[in-house]
Scaffold this motif. Structure first.
Motif, mmCIF file in Angstrom:
data_model
loop_
_atom_site.group_PDB
_atom_site.id
_atom_site.type_symbol
_atom_site.label_atom_id
_atom_site.label_comp_id
_atom_site.label_asym_id
_atom_site.label_seq_id
_atom_site.Cartn_x
_atom_site.Cartn_y
_atom_site.Cartn_z
ATOM 1 N N LEU A 85 0.816 -1.210 0.000
ATOM 2 C CA LEU A 85 0.000 0.000 0.000
ATOM 3 C C LEU A 85 0.845 1.254 0.000
ATOM 4 N N ASP A 86 1.915 1.290 0.807
ATOM 5 C CA ASP A 86 2.702 2.521 0.940
ATOM 6 C C ASP A 86 3.862 2.603 -0.039
ATOM 7 N N ASP A 87 3.960 1.640 -0.977
ATOM 8 C CA ASP A 87 4.933 1.701 -2.064
ATOM 9 C C ASP A 87 6.371 1.788 -1.546
ATOM 10 N N ASP A 88 6.659 1.039 -0.462
ATOM 11 C CA ASP A 88 8.013 1.045 0.090
ATOM 12 C C ASP A 88 8.775 -0.226 -0.228
ATOM 13 N N GLY A 89 8.218 -1.078 -1.082
ATOM 14 C CA GLY A 89 8.893 -2.303 -1.477
ATOM 15 C C GLY A 89 8.548 -3.516 -0.644
ATOM 16 N N GLY A 90 7.807 -3.347 0.448
ATOM 17 C CA GLY A 90 7.389 -4.466 1.279
ATOM 18 C C GLY A 90 5.897 -4.708 1.136
ATOM 19 N N VAL A 91 5.500 -5.986 1.086
ATOM 20 C CA VAL A 91 4.088 -6.315 0.918
ATOM 21 C C VAL A 91 3.392 -6.250 2.272
ATOM 22 N N ASP A 92 2.377 -5.389 2.384
ATOM 23 C CA ASP A 92 1.586 -5.234 3.598
ATOM 24 C C ASP A 92 0.342 -6.113 3.506
ATOM 25 N N VAL A 93 -0.365 -6.249 4.621
ATOM 26 C CA VAL A 93 -1.602 -7.021 4.640
ATOM 27 C C VAL A 93 -2.701 -6.169 5.238
ATOM 28 N N LEU A 94 -3.803 -6.025 4.505
ATOM 29 C CA LEU A 94 -4.986 -5.333 5.013
ATOM 30 C C LEU A 94 -5.921 -6.347 5.638
ATOM 31 N N ALA A 95 -6.358 -6.072 6.866
ATOM 32 C CA ALA A 95 -7.314 -6.922 7.566
ATOM 33 C C ALA A 95 -8.656 -6.209 7.556
ATOM 34 N N LEU A 96 -9.642 -6.832 6.907
ATOM 35 C CA LEU A 96 -10.948 -6.210 6.700
ATOM 36 C C LEU A 96 -11.969 -6.856 7.623
ATOM 37 N N ALA A 97 -12.609 -6.053 8.455
ATOM 38 C CA ALA A 97 -13.706 -6.488 9.320
ATOM 39 C C ALA A 97 -14.632 -5.288 9.444
ATOM 40 N N ALA B 1 -13.839 -2.573 10.875
ATOM 41 C CA ALA B 1 -12.891 -1.525 10.517
ATOM 42 C C ALA B 1 -11.807 -2.132 9.643
ATOM 43 N N VAL B 2 -10.971 -1.290 9.037
ATOM 44 C CA VAL B 2 -9.868 -1.751 8.201
ATOM 45 C C VAL B 2 -8.565 -1.442 8.927
ATOM 46 N N ARG B 3 -7.753 -2.480 9.125
ATOM 47 C CA ARG B 3 -6.450 -2.326 9.765
ATOM 48 C C ARG B 3 -5.380 -2.775 8.779
ATOM 49 N N ILE B 4 -4.179 -2.237 8.948
ATOM 50 C CA ILE B 4 -3.074 -2.618 8.085
ATOM 51 C C ILE B 4 -1.960 -3.204 8.925
ATOM 52 N N LEU B 5 -1.432 -4.357 8.480
ATOM 53 C CA LEU B 5 -0.246 -4.968 9.054
ATOM 54 C C LEU B 5 0.900 -4.629 8.117
ATOM 55 N N ARG B 6 1.756 -3.718 8.528
ATOM 56 C CA ARG B 6 2.830 -3.258 7.652
ATOM 57 C C ARG B 6 3.994 -4.227 7.685
ATOM 58 N N ALA B 7 4.576 -4.462 6.520
ATOM 59 C CA ALA B 7 5.743 -5.328 6.433
ATOM 60 C C ALA B 7 6.859 -4.767 7.299
ATOM 61 N N ALA B 8 7.427 -5.620 8.163
ATOM 62 C CA ALA B 8 8.471 -5.201 9.100
ATOM 63 C C ALA B 8 9.156 -6.439 9.642
ATOM 64 N N ARG B 9 10.175 -6.269 10.459
ATOM 65 C CA ARG B 9 10.803 -7.399 11.122
ATOM 66 C C ARG B 9 9.776 -8.109 11.996
ATOM 67 N N ALA B 10 9.949 -9.420 12.141
ATOM 68 C CA ALA B 10 8.936 -10.232 12.806
ATOM 69 C C ALA B 10 8.582 -9.699 14.188
ATOM 70 N N GLU B 11 9.569 -9.268 14.945
ATOM 71 C CA GLU B 11 9.295 -8.809 16.308
ATOM 72 C C GLU B 11 8.681 -7.418 16.346
ATOM 73 N N SER B 12 8.564 -6.769 15.202
ATOM 74 C CA SER B 12 8.053 -5.395 15.152
ATOM 75 C C SER B 12 6.678 -5.293 14.511
ATOM 76 N N LEU B 13 6.018 -6.418 14.249
ATOM 77 C CA LEU B 13 4.735 -6.378 13.559
ATOM 78 C C LEU B 13 3.649 -5.789 14.447
ATOM 79 N N VAL B 14 2.968 -4.788 13.928
ATOM 80 C CA VAL B 14 1.826 -4.184 14.616
ATOM 81 C C VAL B 14 0.771 -3.873 13.572
ATOM 82 N N SER B 15 -0.453 -3.611 14.021
ATOM 83 C CA SER B 15 -1.503 -3.175 13.104
ATOM 84 C C SER B 15 -1.833 -1.723 13.391
ATOM 85 N N ALA B 16 -2.305 -1.050 12.365
ATOM 86 C CA ALA B 16 -2.697 0.351 12.503
ATOM 87 C C ALA B 16 -3.998 0.565 11.759
#
Length: 483
Positions: free
Chosen positions: A337-349, A351-366
């Motif tokens: 989504l943010d065109d930074d070269g990493g594939v993000d995941v949108l979680a749709l329920a 509300a819509v949350r995004i799991l941004r591609a990051a190091r495994a220990e740094s994964l959060v949703s926004a």
């Protein structure tokens, strides 16, 4: 080739239901072979048709170059247009061809509403190979529908797979469909999931099938891979080889003895299970390199609460996992989504949350500023500016949220369909070098109203026929019965 008249499938920007994968090394619409692979269907294999070939030849079966002899276990059934045609006339022309679509006062042809899954209130499962080849699951049947002629919007049925229940009084329904090159031969194969339920609606069985494209055209006999009640499918390279692997999420059993699980099957001519992952009460599935280590990861979503990521090592093993808080996902959509070269995941329920591609220990949703209740979402460049936009359904309408920069989305705009076209229930949108393609599953309010498919070439207001059109059998329709 895929489809009776499809030729080589163009690379498409978008995926319906996130069921597609792409052959390794296939180019994308913008020439980038690797970026944002997770949101694109497969680019089909096969050789292009010879110059000067008749593009208006009638469809035969779901793979071009149709066989004049049935594949083992299959029945080739003559369609009504050619009943009594001479045996072996796989390329027989339809009598008179399809009828012309009505034209409105402005001279614009009205788009057909194609009736699918007549006589059922259960929404069909739809997987779009390209805008001219749509696979639909209706109860116990899965059908491949092909557009002919290529520049029309008339659909013909070229393949049907029917599954019988395994026990008395049980009901079977297709629950998931995916397409991609599973055996690495360059042609698009089908992967089908079925659920089996008793009269009370409890799950009592199911099955996962692989339907390989036959070398001479058409499909080989469906092969059962596992007796599991499939709810979601994805095809992606998780074993670092050329063929696409099969990732299947299945329901818990009816007695609560087994939770939902993710089963991974290594791609090839004879896929075998390589991983089995406890998924709790997950209901949705996506595949993306979420931790940016160069290997595909598996993400599952739940009705509420957390999402779970299983981190792949490139060999088909997933020994690490992480829970991502506040990431409920009835549907999951993987794209950058943010065109930074990493594939993000949108979680749709809700509300819509995004799991941004990051190091495994740094994964959060926004939280993402997208329409509440967004579903059937697609990542596709709607306006041709080079940025992926978000297209889906919210409420009773089709909505478009155009990408700005970073995670910013413009306020959603609504695409109007005529009232007689019905309410959109599912949506696919993709872009190829030929332009934007859209397939909408709709249904009008009222008892007995059918589900219909509308094929569109834009997201502007469309002129749609008031009366639905039935889908006819192609001159030869390939049919399989499985048990």
């Amino acid at each position: 080739m895929v489809g009776a008249i499809a030729g080589v499938l163009p690379p498409l920007d978008g995926a319906f239901g996130h069921t597609g994968g792409r052959a390794q090394g296939a180019s994308t619409a913008d020439g980038d072979a690797d970026a944002q692979a997770d949101s694109r269907p497969v680019s089909g294999g096969g050789e292009p048709e010879a110059q000067g070939a008749d593009e208006r030849a009638a469809p035969t079966n779901a793979q071009a170059g149709a066989q004049t002899e049935p594949t083992a276990g299959a029945q080739l059934v003559a369609g009504p247009e050619v009943a009594g045609a001479e045996s072996g006339s796989a390329g027989a022309a339809l009598e008179g061809g399809p009828t012309a679509a009505p034209v409105d006062g402005s001279g614009t042809p009205a788009l057909r509403r194609h009736t699918v899954c007549e006589g059922t209130d259960t929404p069909p499962v739809v997987d779009v190979v390209d805008p001219g080849n749509v696979v639909v699951g209706c109860g116990p049947d899965v059908e491949w529908l092909t557009r002919w002629p290529a520049d029309s919007d008339q659909l013909y049925r070229t393949l049907r797979v029917h599954r019988e229940p395994s026990q008395p009084r049980a009901r079977v329904r297709a629950s998931a469909i995916a397409h991609g090159d599973v055996d690495g031969d360059g042609n698009v194969d089908l992967v089908l999931g079925f659920l089996e339920q008793n009269a009370e609606g409890s799950t009592v069985g199911g099955a996962l099938y692989l339907v390989l494209a036959a070398p001479g055209g058409g499909f080989a006999e469906p092969r059962e891979l596992a007796p599991i009640p499939v709810t979601s499918l994805a095809l992606e390279n998780v074993n670092d080889h050329d063929a696409l692997d099969i990732i299947a999420l299945h329901r818990p059993d009816a007695f609560g003895r087994r939770p939902a699980e993710v089963w991974v099957f290594g791609g090839g001519a004879a896929p075998a299970r390589t991983a089995r992952l406890d998924a709790g009460n997950a209901i949705s599935l996506a595949v993306a390199d979420l931790d940016r280590d160069g290997h595909a990861d598996i993400i599952v979503g739940k009705q509420a609460g957390t999402a779970r990521a299983y981190f792949g090592d490139g060999t088909g093993r997933f020994e690490r996992r992480a829970e991502v808080q506040d990431a409920a996902g009835v549907e999951l959509l993987a794209f950058d989504l943010d065109d930074d070269g990493g594939v993000d995941v949108l979680a749709l329920a809700d509300a819509v949350r995004i799991l941004r591609a990051a190091r495994a220990e740094s994964l959060v949703s926004a939280a993402l500023e997208a329409p509440p209740g967004l579903r059937s979402a697609n990542a596709v460049d709607v306006d041709g500016d080079g940025l992926r936009d978000l297209v889906g359904i919210a409420g009773d309408g089709i909505v478009v949220s155009r990408s700005l920069r970073g995670l910013a989305l413009a306020p959603a705009s609504v695409v109007d369909l005529p009232l007689h076209a019905g309410t959109p229930r599912a949506l696919w949108a993709g872009r190829s070098p030929e332009g934007l393609g859209v397939v909408a599953l709709t249904r009008r309010a009222g008892d007995g109203e059918p589900f219909t498919l509308v094929l569109m070439s834009s997201l502007s207001s469309a002129n749609v026929e008031a009366s639905p059109t039935s889908v006819s059998d192609a001159p030869l329709t390939l049919r399989f019965d499985v048990h």
